[in-house]
Scaffold this motif. Structure first.
Motif, PDB file in Angstrom:
ATOM      1  N   SER A  29     -82.257  39.546 -18.292  1.00  0.00           N
ATOM      2  CA  SER A  29     -83.112  39.863 -19.415  1.00  0.00           C
ATOM      3  C   SER A  29     -82.258  40.068 -20.567  1.00  0.00           C
ATOM      4  O   SER A  29     -81.149  40.323 -20.536  1.00  0.00           O
ATOM      5  CB  SER A  29     -83.971  41.065 -19.418  1.00  0.00           C
ATOM      6  OG  SER A  29     -83.085  42.168 -18.949  1.00  0.00           O
ATOM      7  N   GLY A  30     -82.904  39.947 -22.014  1.00  0.00           N
ATOM      8  CA  GLY A  30     -82.083  40.069 -22.983  1.00  0.00           C
ATOM      9  C   GLY A  30     -81.059  41.210 -23.466  1.00  0.00           C
ATOM     10  O   GLY A  30     -80.215  41.117 -23.855  1.00  0.00           O
ATOM     11  N   GLU A  31     -81.545  42.425 -22.613  1.00  0.00           N
ATOM     12  CA  GLU A  31     -80.717  43.551 -22.748  1.00  0.00           C
ATOM     13  C   GLU A  31     -79.591  43.505 -22.178  1.00  0.00           C
ATOM     14  O   GLU A  31     -78.553  44.357 -22.190  1.00  0.00           O
ATOM     15  CB  GLU A  31     -81.722  44.898 -22.466  1.00  0.00           C
ATOM     16  CG  GLU A  31     -81.725  44.803 -20.943  1.00  0.00           C
ATOM     17  CD  GLU A  31     -83.092  44.242 -20.440  1.00  0.00           C
ATOM     18  OE1 GLU A  31     -83.476  44.676 -19.406  1.00  0.00           O
ATOM     19  OE2 GLU A  31     -83.579  43.504 -21.291  1.00  0.00           O
ATOM     20  N   MET A  32     -79.154  42.466 -21.414  1.00  0.00           N
ATOM     21  CA  MET A  32     -78.003  42.162 -20.528  1.00  0.00           C
ATOM     22  C   MET A  32     -77.235  41.007 -20.922  1.00  0.00           C
ATOM     23  O   MET A  32     -76.701  40.251 -20.283  1.00  0.00           O
ATOM     24  CB  MET A  32     -78.197  42.294 -18.955  1.00  0.00           C
ATOM     25  CG  MET A  32     -78.941  43.403 -18.491  1.00  0.00           C
ATOM     26  SD  MET A  32     -79.241  43.339 -16.746  1.00  0.00           S
ATOM     27  CE  MET A  32     -77.500  43.512 -16.203  1.00  0.00           C
ATOM     28  N   GLU A  33     -77.278  40.831 -22.411  1.00  0.00           N
ATOM     29  CA  GLU A  33     -76.403  39.912 -23.098  1.00  0.00           C
ATOM     30  C   GLU A  33     -75.227  39.552 -22.466  1.00  0.00           C
ATOM     31  O   GLU A  33     -75.011  38.478 -22.270  1.00  0.00           O
ATOM     32  CB  GLU A  33     -76.526  39.867 -24.594  1.00  0.00           C
ATOM     33  CG  GLU A  33     -76.207  38.679 -25.403  1.00  0.00           C
ATOM     34  CD  GLU A  33     -76.110  38.706 -26.577  1.00  0.00           C
ATOM     35  OE1 GLU A  33     -75.484  37.885 -27.347  1.00  0.00           O
ATOM     36  OE2 GLU A  33     -76.943  39.533 -27.289  1.00  0.00           O
ATOM     37  N   GLU A  34     -74.164  40.281 -22.514  1.00  0.00           N
ATOM     38  CA  GLU A  34     -72.836  40.144 -21.788  1.00  0.00           C
ATOM     39  C   GLU A  34     -72.801  39.720 -20.211  1.00  0.00           C
ATOM     40  O   GLU A  34     -72.030  38.711 -20.067  1.00  0.00           O
ATOM     41  CB  GLU A  34     -72.031  41.146 -22.060  1.00  0.00           C
ATOM     42  CG  GLU A  34     -70.497  41.076 -21.809  1.00  0.00           C
ATOM     43  CD  GLU A  34     -69.671  42.006 -22.253  1.00  0.00           C
ATOM     44  OE1 GLU A  34     -69.960  43.187 -22.360  1.00  0.00           O
ATOM     45  OE2 GLU A  34     -68.434  41.753 -22.402  1.00  0.00           O
ATOM     46  N   LEU A  39     -72.679  35.062 -16.460  1.00  0.00           N
ATOM     47  CA  LEU A  39     -73.522  34.308 -15.295  1.00  0.00           C
ATOM     48  C   LEU A  39     -73.497  32.876 -15.832  1.00  0.00           C
ATOM     49  O   LEU A  39     -73.216  31.977 -14.968  1.00  0.00           O
ATOM     50  CB  LEU A  39     -74.654  34.870 -14.823  1.00  0.00           C
ATOM     51  CG  LEU A  39     -74.564  36.556 -14.204  1.00  0.00           C
ATOM     52  CD1 LEU A  39     -76.035  36.958 -13.943  1.00  0.00           C
ATOM     53  CD2 LEU A  39     -73.864  36.263 -13.157  1.00  0.00           C
ATOM     54  N   ASN A  40     -73.791  32.628 -16.896  1.00  0.00           N
ATOM     55  CA  ASN A  40     -74.061  31.338 -17.503  1.00  0.00           C
ATOM     56  C   ASN A  40     -72.486  30.520 -17.410  1.00  0.00           C
ATOM     57  O   ASN A  40     -72.497  29.312 -16.933  1.00  0.00           O
ATOM     58  CB  ASN A  40     -74.394  31.310 -19.005  1.00  0.00           C
ATOM     59  CG  ASN A  40     -75.849  31.803 -18.945  1.00  0.00           C
ATOM     60  OD1 ASN A  40     -76.740  31.491 -18.134  1.00  0.00           O
ATOM     61  ND2 ASN A  40     -76.232  32.030 -20.369  1.00  0.00           N
ATOM     62  N   CYS A  41     -71.312  31.422 -17.877  1.00  0.00           N
ATOM     63  CA  CYS A  41     -70.045  30.634 -17.544  1.00  0.00           C
ATOM     64  C   CYS A  41     -69.813  30.231 -15.934  1.00  0.00           C
ATOM     65  O   CYS A  41     -69.323  29.393 -15.592  1.00  0.00           O
ATOM     66  CB  CYS A  41     -68.996  31.645 -17.908  1.00  0.00           C
ATOM     67  SG  CYS A  41     -69.008  31.957 -19.799  1.00  0.00           S
ATOM     68  N   GLN A 108     -61.193  34.976 -18.523  1.00  0.00           N
ATOM     69  CA  GLN A 108     -62.025  34.855 -19.699  1.00  0.00           C
ATOM     70  C   GLN A 108     -62.654  36.317 -20.426  1.00  0.00           C
ATOM     71  O   GLN A 108     -62.559  36.731 -21.302  1.00  0.00           O
ATOM     72  CB  GLN A 108     -63.130  34.020 -19.727  1.00  0.00           C
ATOM     73  CG  GLN A 108     -62.992  32.597 -19.634  1.00  0.00           C
ATOM     74  CD  GLN A 108     -64.360  31.879 -19.989  1.00  0.00           C
ATOM     75  OE1 GLN A 108     -65.082  31.770 -20.692  1.00  0.00           O
ATOM     76  NE2 GLN A 108     -64.693  31.237 -18.634  1.00  0.00           N
ATOM     77  N   PHE A 109     -62.935  37.261 -19.342  1.00  0.00           N
ATOM     78  CA  PHE A 109     -63.460  38.484 -19.513  1.00  0.00           C
ATOM     79  C   PHE A 109     -62.669  39.545 -18.922  1.00  0.00           C
ATOM     80  O   PHE A 109     -63.215  40.685 -19.066  1.00  0.00           O
ATOM     81  CB  PHE A 109     -65.055  38.453 -18.766  1.00  0.00           C
ATOM     82  CG  PHE A 109     -65.819  37.321 -19.481  1.00  0.00           C
ATOM     83  CD1 PHE A 109     -66.487  37.384 -20.564  1.00  0.00           C
ATOM     84  CD2 PHE A 109     -66.113  36.055 -18.673  1.00  0.00           C
ATOM     85  CE1 PHE A 109     -67.315  36.491 -21.133  1.00  0.00           C
ATOM     86  CE2 PHE A 109     -66.866  34.944 -19.461  1.00  0.00           C
ATOM     87  CZ  PHE A 109     -67.252  35.258 -20.431  1.00  0.00           C
ATOM     88  N   ALA A 114     -65.038  40.621 -14.008  1.00  0.00           N
ATOM     89  CA  ALA A 114     -65.325  39.456 -13.030  1.00  0.00           C
ATOM     90  C   ALA A 114     -65.566  40.327 -11.738  1.00  0.00           C
ATOM     91  O   ALA A 114     -66.617  39.938 -10.984  1.00  0.00           O
ATOM     92  CB  ALA A 114     -63.991  38.769 -12.820  1.00  0.00           C
ATOM     93  N   VAL A 115     -65.160  41.437 -11.400  1.00  0.00           N
ATOM     94  CA  VAL A 115     -65.380  42.190 -10.124  1.00  0.00           C
ATOM     95  C   VAL A 115     -67.106  42.447 -10.201  1.00  0.00           C
ATOM     96  O   VAL A 115     -67.701  42.165  -9.352  1.00  0.00           O
ATOM     97  CB  VAL A 115     -64.553  43.389  -9.899  1.00  0.00           C
ATOM     98  CG1 VAL A 115     -65.284  44.328  -8.805  1.00  0.00           C
ATOM     99  CG2 VAL A 115     -63.164  43.046  -9.732  1.00  0.00           C
ATOM    100  N   TYR A 116     -67.295  43.124 -11.258  1.00  0.00           N
ATOM    101  CA  TYR A 116     -68.909  43.434 -11.514  1.00  0.00           C
ATOM    102  C   TYR A 116     -69.902  42.086 -11.456  1.00  0.00           C
ATOM    103  O   TYR A 116     -71.047  42.157 -11.008  1.00  0.00           O
ATOM    104  CB  TYR A 116     -69.156  44.409 -12.610  1.00  0.00           C
ATOM    105  CG  TYR A 116     -68.526  45.715 -12.342  1.00  0.00           C
ATOM    106  CD1 TYR A 116     -68.749  46.498 -11.265  1.00  0.00           C
ATOM    107  CD2 TYR A 116     -67.499  46.243 -13.306  1.00  0.00           C
ATOM    108  CE1 TYR A 116     -68.009  47.710 -10.992  1.00  0.00           C
ATOM    109  CE2 TYR A 116     -66.866  47.323 -13.219  1.00  0.00           C
ATOM    110  CZ  TYR A 116     -67.317  48.131 -12.019  1.00  0.00           C
ATOM    111  OH  TYR A 116     -66.662  49.316 -11.878  1.00  0.00           O
TER     112      TYR A 116
END
Length: 338
Positions: A29-34, A39-41, A108-109, A114-116
């Protein structure tokens, strides 16, 4: 591998469903933008979905395929997400900057994110297994993830050990690579009501495919350039992880001792790149590449025997499985030494 997917036209609808389910299962959902960005990456660097393809090919042997198609496609998506999460974690352990030519999630992050992210993806698998009441499938996936972890732990315990045996290597790569192929074949076969005899043949094929995948990676680390493979070459050796061509070279009286000396060298010292080039030449000249190639061919032959038996049941599906083996054996210049 693209040609393989295009050739199996009968599964195009199912593969699209798998793709849609992956997107659905990983949606946030939108509240988890990061998290959604990460996940999109991950999703954008997804591979060719070979494991879901194996699952669907295995399922086509069963009488309940049409009735269970949606459930099977969901299972294919969950298997692929397990694989994707494992790659995120692998890149953290290996400190890899690239995956398929693009920056890894940890690059990247950062490693923590990445672990999480990998854990988040695994939690989504557990959540949807429960939501879909896939109890039997959940047990198989649980056992498989455990085997994958055992393989990684086994590899770490062999790190820097130049006396690691081929048997230890095979035990480790069964967990690292083959176990998820076996699970895909089992989930597909059992999920469509396939007979246990055929499921046994399908899982044997999956196991041989898994070994071939890892051995192919071992070969490509020596016969391809980083620019072509999209990831650093010889990093395993520098990190004390010795693949099959190297393990073979260690056993050769003519070069084993020198190779061990290189293995004990400081990878951060100046001139280490020259030592890696020497290592590569030693492995090539020792016959390590030929040995790895032969082992790969042996697994292809063993898988081919199982395919031949299955073709008596269903010629078309047996041919599809045969294509998987051929693509692994001959794809990406596996037989060309640069």
């Amino acid at each position: 591998m693209e040609n393989l997917l295009l050739d199996i036209k009968d599964l195009s609808e199912e593969l699209l469903l798998v793709d849609n389910y992956i997107n659905e299962f990983l949606h946030t959902s939108g509240e988890m933008e990061e998290v959604e960005t990460i996940l999109n990456c991950v999703n954008s660097t997804r591979g060719k979905m070979i494991r879901p393809l194996l699952l669907l090919l295995a399922a086509r042997f069963g009488p309940d395929y049409e009735a269970e198609k949606q459930r099977l496609c969901k299972m294919g998506a969950l298997v692929e997400i397990v694989h994707m999460a494992s790659l995120v974690h692998d890149d953290i352990i290996d400190d890899s900057p690239l995956r398929r030519g693009r920056p890894t999630i940890q690059q990247q992050f950062g490693k923590d994110m990445a672990v999480y992210a990998g854990d988040f993806m695994t939690s989504r698998v557990l959540r949807h297994l429960s939501a879909e009441q896939m109890n039997r499938e959940g047990i198989i996936i649980g056992w498989t993830v455990e085997k994958m972890c055992r393989g990684e732990l086994g590899q770490m315990s062999c790190r820097w050990n130049t006396e690691t045996s081929v048997e230890e290597y095979l035990r480790n790569i069964f967990g690292k690579s083959a176990a998820l192929f076996v699970a895909a074949a089992q989930l597909g076969g059992e999920g469509s009501g396939t007979s246990q005899n055929i499921v046994g043949s399908l899982t044997a094929i999956g196991e041989h495919l898994g070994y071939m995948f890892q051995m192919r990676d071992d070969l490509l680390d020596f016969i391809s350039a980083e620019s072509k493979e999209g990831k650093p070459v010889h990093k395993d050796f520098a990190d004390g992880i010795y693949t099959l061509p190297v393990l073979y070279a260690f056993t050769q009286p003519s070069c084993g001792q020198r190779l061990r000396e290189i293995a004990r060298s400081d990878s951060t010292a100046s001139g280490y790149g020259e030592l890696l080039r020497e290592m590569r030449q030693i492995v090539l000249q020792s016959g390590g590449i030929d040995f790895c190639r032969q082992q790969m061919e042996n697994h292809a032959a063993l898988a081919g025997r199982q395919v031949a038996a299955l073709m008596e049941q269903e010629m078309r599906l047996g041919l599809g499985l045969g294509r998987l083996i051929e693509e692994l054996l001959f794809h990406s210049d596996t037989y060309q030494v640069l």
